[in-house]
Design a protein around this motif. Structure first.
Motif, mmCIF file in Angstrom:
data_model
loop_
_atom_site.group_PDB
_atom_site.id
_atom_site.type_symbol
_atom_site.label_atom_id
_atom_site.label_comp_id
_atom_site.label_asym_id
_atom_site.label_seq_id
_atom_site.Cartn_x
_atom_site.Cartn_y
_atom_site.Cartn_z
ATOM 1 N N GLU B 183 -12.570 36.950 26.821
ATOM 2 C CA GLU B 183 -13.671 37.767 25.587
ATOM 3 C C GLU B 183 -13.533 39.115 26.209
ATOM 4 O O GLU B 183 -13.796 39.389 27.194
ATOM 5 N N VAL B 184 -13.588 40.008 25.257
ATOM 6 C CA VAL B 184 -13.605 41.515 25.631
ATOM 7 C C VAL B 184 -15.035 42.183 25.066
ATOM 8 O O VAL B 184 -15.216 41.971 24.013
ATOM 9 N N ARG B 185 -16.073 42.518 26.010
ATOM 10 C CA ARG B 185 -17.236 42.659 25.583
ATOM 11 C C ARG B 185 -17.168 44.469 25.509
ATOM 12 O O ARG B 185 -16.609 45.096 26.427
ATOM 13 N N VAL B 186 -17.284 44.883 24.126
ATOM 14 C CA VAL B 186 -17.452 46.347 24.048
ATOM 15 C C VAL B 186 -18.579 46.712 23.753
ATOM 16 O O VAL B 186 -19.575 46.311 23.034
ATOM 17 N N PHE B 197 -9.857 37.546 22.980
ATOM 18 C CA PHE B 197 -8.651 38.198 23.387
ATOM 19 C C PHE B 197 -7.613 38.073 22.257
ATOM 20 O O PHE B 197 -6.800 39.242 22.423
ATOM 21 N N ALA B 198 -7.371 37.097 21.674
ATOM 22 C CA ALA B 198 -6.355 36.966 20.819
ATOM 23 C C ALA B 198 -6.468 38.138 19.555
ATOM 24 O O ALA B 198 -5.468 38.463 18.953
ATOM 25 N N ASP B 199 -7.657 38.405 19.447
ATOM 26 C CA ASP B 199 -7.729 39.462 18.339
ATOM 27 C C ASP B 199 -8.103 40.931 18.727
ATOM 28 O O ASP B 199 -8.040 41.941 18.053
ATOM 29 N N PHE B 200 -7.783 41.077 20.125
ATOM 30 C CA PHE B 200 -8.053 42.352 20.892
ATOM 31 C C PHE B 200 -6.896 43.302 20.597
ATOM 32 O O PHE B 200 -7.103 44.361 19.756
ATOM 33 N N HIS B 201 -5.741 42.935 20.789
ATOM 34 C CA HIS B 201 -4.448 43.511 20.554
ATOM 35 C C HIS B 201 -4.013 43.181 19.299
ATOM 36 O O HIS B 201 -4.066 42.088 18.680
ATOM 37 N N ARG B 202 -3.088 43.922 18.586
ATOM 38 C CA ARG B 202 -2.885 43.709 17.189
ATOM 39 C C ARG B 202 -1.028 43.887 17.069
ATOM 40 O O ARG B 202 -0.604 44.397 17.971
ATOM 41 N N LEU B 203 -0.711 43.396 16.057
ATOM 42 C CA LEU B 203 0.877 43.302 15.498
ATOM 43 C C LEU B 203 1.097 44.999 15.015
ATOM 44 O O LEU B 203 0.097 45.447 14.406
ATOM 45 N N PRO B 204 2.203 45.457 15.021
ATOM 46 C CA PRO B 204 2.467 47.031 14.549
ATOM 47 C C PRO B 204 2.152 46.750 12.922
ATOM 48 O O PRO B 204 1.555 47.888 12.493
ATOM 49 N N GLY B 205 3.015 45.926 12.268
ATOM 50 C CA GLY B 205 2.810 45.913 10.778
ATOM 51 C C GLY B 205 3.162 47.367 10.382
ATOM 52 O O GLY B 205 4.069 47.996 10.768
ATOM 53 N N ASN B 206 2.317 47.995 9.544
ATOM 54 C CA ASN B 206 2.713 49.332 8.958
ATOM 55 C C ASN B 206 1.696 50.504 9.626
ATOM 56 O O ASN B 206 1.944 51.533 9.201
ATOM 57 N N THR B 207 0.920 49.868 10.791
ATOM 58 C CA THR B 207 0.353 51.001 11.450
ATOM 59 C C THR B 207 0.585 50.828 12.798
ATOM 60 O O THR B 207 -0.611 50.418 13.700
ATOM 61 N N ASN B 212 -4.730 48.383 18.934
ATOM 62 C CA ASN B 212 -5.986 47.330 19.242
ATOM 63 C C ASN B 212 -7.196 47.346 18.300
ATOM 64 O O ASN B 212 -7.093 48.396 17.405
ATOM 65 N N THR B 213 -7.955 46.364 18.224
ATOM 66 C CA THR B 213 -9.136 46.405 17.367
ATOM 67 C C THR B 213 -10.394 46.967 17.619
ATOM 68 O O THR B 213 -11.353 46.855 17.203
ATOM 69 N N LEU B 214 -10.199 47.896 18.793
ATOM 70 C CA LEU B 214 -11.558 48.671 19.043
ATOM 71 C C LEU B 214 -11.808 49.692 18.008
ATOM 72 O O LEU B 214 -10.940 50.237 17.247
ATOM 73 N N GLU B 215 -13.225 49.892 17.759
ATOM 74 C CA GLU B 215 -13.398 51.035 16.564
ATOM 75 C C GLU B 215 -13.432 52.171 17.395
ATOM 76 O O GLU B 215 -13.539 52.180 18.473
ATOM 77 N N PRO B 216 -13.031 53.357 16.697
ATOM 78 C CA PRO B 216 -13.037 54.906 17.452
ATOM 79 C C PRO B 216 -14.170 54.866 18.309
ATOM 80 O O PRO B 216 -15.433 54.735 17.684
ATOM 81 N N GLY B 217 -14.008 55.189 19.359
ATOM 82 C CA GLY B 217 -15.339 55.520 20.434
ATOM 83 C C GLY B 217 -16.029 54.165 21.113
ATOM 84 O O GLY B 217 -16.488 54.423 21.874
ATOM 85 N N GLU B 218 -15.269 53.030 20.947
ATOM 86 C CA GLU B 218 -16.025 51.837 21.529
ATOM 87 C C GLU B 218 -15.488 52.078 23.034
ATOM 88 O O GLU B 218 -14.327 52.250 23.185
ATOM 89 N N LEU B 219 -16.348 51.564 23.858
ATOM 90 C CA LEU B 219 -16.038 51.325 25.245
ATOM 91 C C LEU B 219 -16.047 50.001 25.646
ATOM 92 O O LEU B 219 -16.920 49.041 25.379
ATOM 93 N N ILE B 220 -14.854 49.469 26.347
ATOM 94 C CA ILE B 220 -14.923 48.048 27.054
ATOM 95 C C ILE B 220 -15.867 48.078 28.271
ATOM 96 O O ILE B 220 -15.828 49.063 29.257
#
Lengths: 179, 339
Positions: B183-186, B197-207, B212-220
């Protein structure tokens, strides 16, 4: 430094970028104050501002290992580190390797002697990085076999292909130390 | 490299506040990827916030029997940590399969998750790239794509049409973290959260510009390993163009639990084949309750690669991945040597 920009885009930049600031580095036991820009890499600070040109610029992208130095006794690629981030750290370059080995307080480091003994170079450009990297390898203490040395020296490329002799030179010193 | 300002922070809250006050700023830790990208003008932050002095540099036990890797622990210190070696040997082995000793001494665990693709076109600002410049096109699809993705490249929704991006995530470490279900703590200005972890990186899709799914400015702040570490049956098989210090063409992390010859738990994660470490629960489920045989491994491999699409130079990866899965499962089940 600043690329050509179309008129009007300059004002979007932050108002007062500092071109230089004071950075204090401790290299080979000596503290030096430098006036450098924050984007100066440790490699460029050593070579261009401190005249320590033993550390070489090969690829400048962390792929060749020619720029290897020791920071707090750990080997790193100085091309991928900003000088300003190394304030307070103990930096050792090839110029500071001689005389640092506990068993040989004066003269060349055993690895330097061994590189000469084994003819572990041709052109010599990668050699400072190879030796600093090998010092790091010895500090880490994870290399037990010839195969380990090869694997743990893989971050240092030698385009002359002196690898066989480089591995022999390092192995000699490791064996000597173990004996 | 573009000019920027530099600040150093000593605590997490200040770092997060500073980062959020300047949208175009970036955190810097090991710098092994960011500085390289800045030299290439791919990344152009206006300010670097040095987080190397934040107190996130230790490896500690978690309350539920797992292990917490501080975001700033170096890859080398993680791989050689006694607890990691004993309890999570898959992770140790996987980290040591990546980069060089020098880079592992600099690179941090948090930064490893955030490294960007090594797609040649992403690095080359003279070529179109949807990841670097959304909407400009993908040079890899009809270009040199030997190192590129074969899975998960479809654009959003319909699954039809040309992929927007066929870049791969370059990390080895992340392949093991996917298999271990870390798990990634941010921390961000809105507080703390934990991302599986499975939700941290994402597939390219149209973006594809968003990795990854970090919000702008979030720190791991840490990577938390669960109690289950698979210390007995595991393997990491990495296939590449030279024996060391190269990115994976295909890699496989396997973690198993066995009861005699029978597989009771199976995790299989692939690297070098997609925009994120690739797992498929159906393929893993197919092995449960089955004996560890080549035939059963083959069936799982076929399921894992279902729907794979090659783009010319990288089509070989489909068969290579299947064979690598079979071999890695064999190694993990101790049916064949790991050399």
């Amino acid at each position: 430094m600043m690329p050509a920009v179309e008129s009007g885009t300059l004002e979007k930049r932050p108002p007062s970028l500092p071109s230089v600031q004071t950075v204090t580095l401790t290299v080979n036991g000596k503290e030096t104050k430098l006036q450098i820009a924050p984007w100066t890499t440790l490699l460029d600070a050593l070579r261009e501002y401190m005249d320590l040109t033993g550390t070489k610029k090969g690829c400048d992208h962390g792929q060749c290992g020619a720029c290897t130095v020791l920071v707090n006794d750990k080997r790193i690629n100085s091309c991928l580190s900003l000088a300003i981030m190394q304030e307070g750290a103990k930096i050792t370059t090839i110029e500071g390797i001689a005389g640092t080995y506990t068993d040989a307080p004066a003269g060349l480091h055993p690895l330097q002697k061994s590189f000469i003994e084994r003819d572990a170079f041709q052109c010599g450009y990668c050699t400072p990085g190879q030796i600093c990297s090998a010092v790091g390898l010895m500090n880490e203490g994870n290399a037990k076999t010839t195969a380990d040395i090869r694997e743990l020296m893989s971050g240092n490329i030698c385009r002359c292909g002196a690898y066989t002799n480089i591995v022999d030179a390092i192995e000699d010193v490791l064996n000597e130390k173990a004996a | 490299m573009n000019s920027f300002t530099y600040t150093r922070t000593e605590d997490v809250d200040t770092a997060v506040l500073e980062r959020s006050s300047e949208q175009t700023s970036k955190f810097i830790a090991g710098g092994t990827n960011l500085i390289d990208l800045m030299k290439e003008n791919v990344e152009r932050p206006t300010r670097l916030i040095d987080i190397t002095h934040l107190p996130l540099t230790s490896i500690t036990d978690t309350v539920n029997g797992g292990l917490r890797l501080g975001a700033l622990v170096t890859n080398a210190d993680t791989a050689y940590n006694e607890q990691v070696i004993q309890r999570y040997p898959l992770l140790s082995q996987t980290i040591l399969a990546g980069a060089s000793p020098q880079l592992r001494n600099m690179a941090t665990d948090g930064g490893n998750l955030l490294q960007r693709t090594r797609c040649y076109y992403f690095y080359d600002t003279a070529t179109p790239c949807n990841k670097r410049e959304p909407g400009s096109g993908c040079s890899a699809i009809n270009g040199f794509n030997r190192i590129h993705a074969i899975l998960g490249t479809a654009p959003d929704n319909s699954g039809l049409g040309q992929p927007q991006c066929i870049a791969t995530h370059p990390s080895d470490m992340c392949v093991a973290l996917a298999a271990l279900e870390a798990e990634v703590r941010v921390t961000g200005i809105n507080g703390e959260r934990t991302i599986p972890f499975a939700d941290f990186h994402r597939l390219p899709g149209n973006t594809p510009n968003i990795d990854n799914t970090l919000e702008p400015g979030e720190l791991i702040t840490s990577i938390d390993l669960p109690a289950k570490g698979f210390p007995k049956y595991y393997a990491y098989l990495k296939l590449r163009d030279r024996a060391s210090y190269a990115f994976a063409l295909v890699s496989v992390a396997v973690a198993l639990e066995m009861d005699g010859d029978t597989i009771t738990t199976a995790r299989i994660a692939l690297g070098g084949v997609a925009h994120k470490p690739w797992r498929k629960p159906e393929a893993e489920a197919k092995l449960i309750g089955k004996p560890a045989t080549k035939e059963n491994f083959q069936a799982a491999a076929e399921l894992l690669l279902a729907g794979a699409q090659g783009f010319g130079h990288n089509t070989f990866k489909i068969e290579l991945a299947k064979r690598a899965i079979v071999r890695a499962l064999g190694q993990a089940a101790k049916l064949e040597p790991t050399a």
